[in-house]
Scaffold this motif. Structure first.
Motif, PDB file in Angstrom:
ATOM      1  N   VAL A   7      51.064   7.654  40.654  1.00  0.00           N
ATOM      2  CA  VAL A   7      49.784   7.421  41.322  1.00  0.00           C
ATOM      3  C   VAL A   7      49.354   8.716  41.999  1.00  0.00           C
ATOM      4  CG1 VAL A   7      48.549   6.069  43.041  1.00  0.00           C
ATOM      5  CG2 VAL A   7      50.371   4.999  41.685  1.00  0.00           C
ATOM      6  N   TRP A  36      47.710   7.667  36.985  1.00  0.00           N
ATOM      7  CA  TRP A  36      46.340   7.540  37.480  1.00  0.00           C
ATOM      8  C   TRP A  36      46.016   8.810  38.233  1.00  0.00           C
ATOM      9  CZ3 TRP A  36      44.686   7.987  42.537  1.00  0.00           C
ATOM     10  CH2 TRP A  36      43.320   7.739  42.758  1.00  0.00           C
ATOM     11  N   GLU A  38      43.059  11.168  40.603  1.00  0.00           N
ATOM     12  CA  GLU A  38      41.902  11.096  41.489  1.00  0.00           C
ATOM     13  C   GLU A  38      40.602  11.346  40.723  1.00  0.00           C
ATOM     14  OE1 GLU A  38      45.507  12.436  43.823  1.00  0.00           O
ATOM     15  OE2 GLU A  38      44.645  12.778  41.842  1.00  0.00           O
ATOM     16  N   ARG A  40      39.298  11.888  36.351  1.00  0.00           N
ATOM     17  CA  ARG A  40      39.736  11.758  34.955  1.00  0.00           C
ATOM     18  C   ARG A  40      40.363  13.066  34.480  1.00  0.00           C
ATOM     19  NH1 ARG A  40      41.142   7.788  31.309  1.00  0.00           N
ATOM     20  NH2 ARG A  40      40.976   8.625  29.196  1.00  0.00           N
ATOM     21  N   SER A  57      42.762   3.570  34.533  1.00  0.00           N
ATOM     22  CA  SER A  57      41.549   3.830  35.313  1.00  0.00           C
ATOM     23  C   SER A  57      41.684   3.346  36.746  1.00  0.00           C
ATOM     24  CB  SER A  57      40.344   3.153  34.658  1.00  0.00           C
ATOM     25  OG  SER A  57      40.565   1.753  34.520  1.00  0.00           O
ATOM     26  N   ARG A  58      42.619   2.417  36.985  1.00  0.00           N
ATOM     27  CA  ARG A  58      42.915   1.948  38.335  1.00  0.00           C
ATOM     28  C   ARG A  58      44.429   1.862  38.500  1.00  0.00           C
ATOM     29  NH1 ARG A  58      42.156  -2.866  39.722  1.00  0.00           N
ATOM     30  NH2 ARG A  58      42.211  -3.725  37.600  1.00  0.00           N
ATOM     31  N   PRO A  59      44.986   2.283  39.631  1.00  0.00           N
ATOM     32  CA  PRO A  59      46.443   2.220  39.814  1.00  0.00           C
ATOM     33  C   PRO A  59      47.011   0.823  39.587  1.00  0.00           C
ATOM     34  CG  PRO A  59      45.462   3.521  41.561  1.00  0.00           C
ATOM     35  CD  PRO A  59      44.324   2.911  40.801  1.00  0.00           C
ATOM     36  N   GLU A  60      46.256  -0.221  39.992  1.00  0.00           N
ATOM     37  CA  GLU A  60      46.755  -1.593  39.877  1.00  0.00           C
ATOM     38  C   GLU A  60      47.011  -2.016  38.431  1.00  0.00           C
ATOM     39  OE1 GLU A  60      44.809  -1.041  43.742  1.00  0.00           O
ATOM     40  OE2 GLU A  60      44.230  -0.600  41.671  1.00  0.00           O
ATOM     41  N   GLU A  61      46.460  -1.277  37.474  1.00  0.00           N
ATOM     42  CA  GLU A  61      46.719  -1.597  36.069  1.00  0.00           C
ATOM     43  C   GLU A  61      48.189  -1.389  35.703  1.00  0.00           C
ATOM     44  OE1 GLU A  61      44.058   0.337  33.324  1.00  0.00           O
ATOM     45  OE2 GLU A  61      42.399   0.195  34.759  1.00  0.00           O
ATOM     46  N   ALA A  82      47.605   3.788  49.005  1.00  0.00           N
ATOM     47  CA  ALA A  82      47.838   3.699  47.562  1.00  0.00           C
ATOM     48  C   ALA A  82      49.098   2.910  47.241  1.00  0.00           C
ATOM     49  CB  ALA A  82      47.943   5.104  46.969  1.00  0.00           C
TER      50      ALA A  82
END
Length: 289
Positions: A7, A36, A38, A40, A57-61, A82
């Motif tokens: 992350v 992930w 900050e 792309r 595209s999102r850390p939670e993925e 985070a």
């Protein structure tokens, strides 16, 4: 295979860790599999150079897809926000230095980690270098430590947390030598980019940090104790991140770490007070963590 999610990708440490695991393959059965960033661009650059197969595209993925998490931002204020979603899922995590930006926030986070029985560790890579480990063994034979003097690069006005950004290295080294019974700090600002800071300990030890903003000097330590003194540079190992990566991977696998609330929050307490002392010349801190 132990799958690690990364992350944050702006910090060079993300790529360095991925190279240890994915490119050099220094640890069997462990890979950085997700990243992930900050932006792309940050994520793409880390993924390509570090051979990280998946960008999210999102850390939670990453939740449910990885076995452990490394949280790595250039500014420590982003670390715990985070990490919180992953803490609640129970995955072990390494949080890069500094562990957090405020000691109170760190205490709450670690209390929740204990409640959930989630292994968490954080450290600077400097105390993991062979040169420091060798020096620490010599220092252990000096008896009572009178003074510790450290020198290293630091920009107290850094946009990534001021003294937190590079000051964490010197503070972590000093506390691992002098202990955690600190009670007062003082920042003395120079006319240019070079400054000095003092840390006073209830044991009687006095520590001085030379914060060099002009150039990037090698880290150096001088220690004077009852039994003599030692003066040594602290160069980086050939593979500077290998020992640190081994340490947090061991924790990922076993749930055990040598790091404690004291070793993780002690440096934050000192840095938080030094940050105040940048504006206010003399600051008192609570004893220990």
């Amino acid at each position: 295979m132990l799958k690690i999610g990364m992350v944050g990708a702006e910090n060079s440490h993300t790529l360095a860790i991925a190279k240890v695991l994915n490119v050099d393959k220094r640890l069997r059965g462990v890979r950085a599999t997700h990243v992930w960033g900050e932006t792309r661009r940050f994520a793409k650059e880390a993924a390509e150079a570090g051979q990280i197969p998946r960008i999210v595209s999102r850390p939670e993925e990453m939740i449910g897809e990885v076995d452990a998490i490394v949280v790595d931002h250039r500014h420590g204020k982003f670390h715990l926000p985070a990490a919180r979603p992953f803490l609640e899922t129970g995955v072990p995590m390494f949080i890069d230095k500094p562990f957090c930006y405020r000691r109170a926030e760190g205490r709450k986070f670690l209390a929740r980690a204990r409640e959930l029985k989630v292994p968490v560790c954080s450290f600077s890579t400097l105390p993991k270098q062979k040169a420091f480990c060798d020096l620490k063994r010599v220092v252990s034979r000096l008896g009572q430590i009178h003074t510790v003097i450290s020198t290293g690069p630091c920009d107290i006005r850094s946009k990534w947390g001021g003294i937190f950004f590079y000051g964490i290295h010197q503070v972590d080294l000093i506390l691992r030598l002098a202990g955690y019974d600190f009670y007062r700090v003082q920042m003395v600002k120079g006319a240019g980019a070079n400054h000095s800071a003092s840390i006073l300990f209830r044991s009687g030890t006095v520590a001085t940090m030379n914060l060099i903003g002009e150039g990037r000097p090698e880290f150096h330590l001088s220690v004077i104790g009852e039994g003599g003194r030692v003066d040594r540079p602290i160069p980086m190992d050939e593979s500077p991140y290998l020992t640190g990566v081994r340490d947090f991977v061991r924790m990922f696998r076993t749930g055990e770490t040598e790091e404690t609330e004291q070793t993780m929050l002690g440096p934050v307490a000192v840095l938080e007070s030094l940050e105040k002392s940048v504006a206010k010349p003399f600051a008192r801190v609570g004893a220990g963590v």
